[in-house]
Design an enzyme around this catalytic site. Structure first.
Site, PDB file in Angstrom:
ATOM      1  N   CYS A  14      11.272 -12.178  -9.819  1.00 57.61           N
ATOM      2  CA  CYS A  14      11.212 -13.440  -9.075  1.00 57.61           C
ATOM      3  C   CYS A  14      10.418 -14.451 -10.254  1.00 57.61           C
ATOM      4  O   CYS A  14      10.254 -15.749 -10.004  1.00 57.61           O
ATOM      5  CB  CYS A  14      10.084 -13.412  -8.091  1.00 57.61           C
ATOM      6  N   LYS A  17      12.732 -17.579 -10.954  1.00 53.93           N
ATOM      7  CA  LYS A  17      12.989 -18.651 -10.145  1.00 53.93           C
ATOM      8  C   LYS A  17      12.884 -19.938 -10.985  1.00 53.93           C
ATOM      9  O   LYS A  17      12.241 -20.202 -11.745  1.00 53.93           O
ATOM     10  CB  LYS A  17      11.675 -18.531  -8.981  1.00 53.93           C
ATOM     11  N   GLY A  55       8.735 -25.503   3.778  1.00 49.59           N
ATOM     12  CA  GLY A  55       9.008 -24.525   2.644  1.00 49.59           C
ATOM     13  C   GLY A  55       8.595 -23.010   3.060  1.00 49.59           C
ATOM     14  O   GLY A  55       8.055 -22.274   2.244  1.00 49.59           O
TER      15      GLY A  55
END
Length: 337
Positions: A14, A17, A55
């Site tokens: 991650c 990203k 979000g």
């Protein structure tokens, strides 16, 4: 000679990203009216409960029969060198978005990018095997998927789950007075950075990343939680900033109460910090009172996690409390002590 998968990608997990500030600019125009004018067309027998506005971790749609569908997708470049473990980690990470919403995963499809002229297809099979085994452990079907020839290896899943629309956990449902509970220790990012650069293996990091957030989600729902998110690429501070902003509160973190994986501080001291973690800290800094904490401590709090734990607004038995939500303070979503 063994193949080190992490050397075939510019980033890892991650931490690769798109930076949160850039991402928000990209999607900022997608929540309003249609660019051609007018509202989006209605969808028969479906109501969007959670979309882009806050979000959140996944999209949620209420359908007939009092059921909510939870939909998400997540994939990334190799975070470890072992293909089977990478598959397990990526699957656990994709399933986590459903758990973060209070849902149960039902079916997943694979998303695979593979440099077929560079890496053996046998390794791709090991990646898929790891993903399948974790999905099976979660009671989630895996039904095919999609693959492309890609210069960098990438793997993940698109997951669909179900939830009770009256018992969702959303990132905009926090309120002042609630404690903040964290269900996995931090430090995955710095340990993965060390692994990528040195080849050292950290079983404690692999164990944390492959642990499903299923039990933590069930415990949070049983405790009556209605607000949660998972901690992944934007780090604890980044995801907490999003939760506090969406909920209209300020979050206070007790830095001394935050748990870390063994060897995480040593990896930080030796300089194994990803660019993603530094970008996370830069993103939240204008919105935070960071107190007198040393920069290294702040980098750990912003450490880009892969398949991290849940961050829950509410007390959940068996997991540590790391702070609380306060009434909104003007211009500030975070305060660290």
């Amino acid at each position: 000679m063994s193949i080190r998968l992490t050397q075939y990608a510019h980033g890892g997990g991650c931490a690769c990203k798109i930076p949160p500030g850039e991402l928000e600019q990209i999607v900022s125009g997608l929540t309003g009216p249609s660019p051609t004018g007018g509202a989006a067309p209605p969808v028969a027998n479906a109501e969007l409960l959670v979309g882009l506005d806050g979000g959140d971790d996944a999209a949620v749609v209420r359908i007939t029969g009092g059921t909510a569908l939870v939909a998400t997708a997540d994939f990334f470049t190799p975070v470890v060198d072992d293909a089977y473990d990478w598959g397990r980690i990526a699957a656990a990470n994709a399933l986590s978005d459903v758990y973060a919403m209070g849902g149960t995963p039902v079916v997943a499809v694979n998303l695979l990018g593979w440099p077929r002229d560079v890496l053996p297809m046998e390794l791709a099979a090991e990646v898929l095997r790891g993903g399948l085994e974790v999905a099976r452990a979660a009671g989630c079907h895996v039904a095919g998927g999609h693959s492309v020839d890609d210069p960098e290896p990438k793997y993940g899943m698109a997951v669909t789950g179900v939830a009770d629309p009256a018992r969702l956990m959303r990132n905009d449902a926090g309120r002042p007075g609630l404690p903040l509970t964290l269900t996995k220790p931090l430090g995955i990012g710095v340990l993965n950075s060390r692994h990528k650069r040195t080849g050292e293996v950290f079983p404690q990091a692999v164990a944390a990343m492959t642990e499903l957030n299923r039990d933590a989600s069930a415990a949070a729902l049983a405790a009556g939680a209605t607000c949660a998110t998972d901690v992944t690429g934007f780090g604890l501070l980044g995801h907490l900033h999003k939760l506090a902003r969406a909920s209209g509160v300020t979050a206070r973190v007790d830095a001394a109460a935050v748990p870390y994986l063994e060897d995480a501080r040593k990896a930080l001291a030796d300089g194994f910090v990803s660019g993603g973690s530094r970008r996370n800290l830069d993103w939240v800094r204008p919105h935070a009172d960071l107190g007198t904490l040393h920069e290294d401590e702040l980098l750990l709090l912003a450490d880009a996690q892969t398949s991290g734990g849940l961050l829950i607004a509410g007390e959940v038995p068996g997991y540590p409390i790391i702070g609380e939500l306060l009434p909104a303070q003007e211009g500030r979503t975070l305060t660290i002590r």
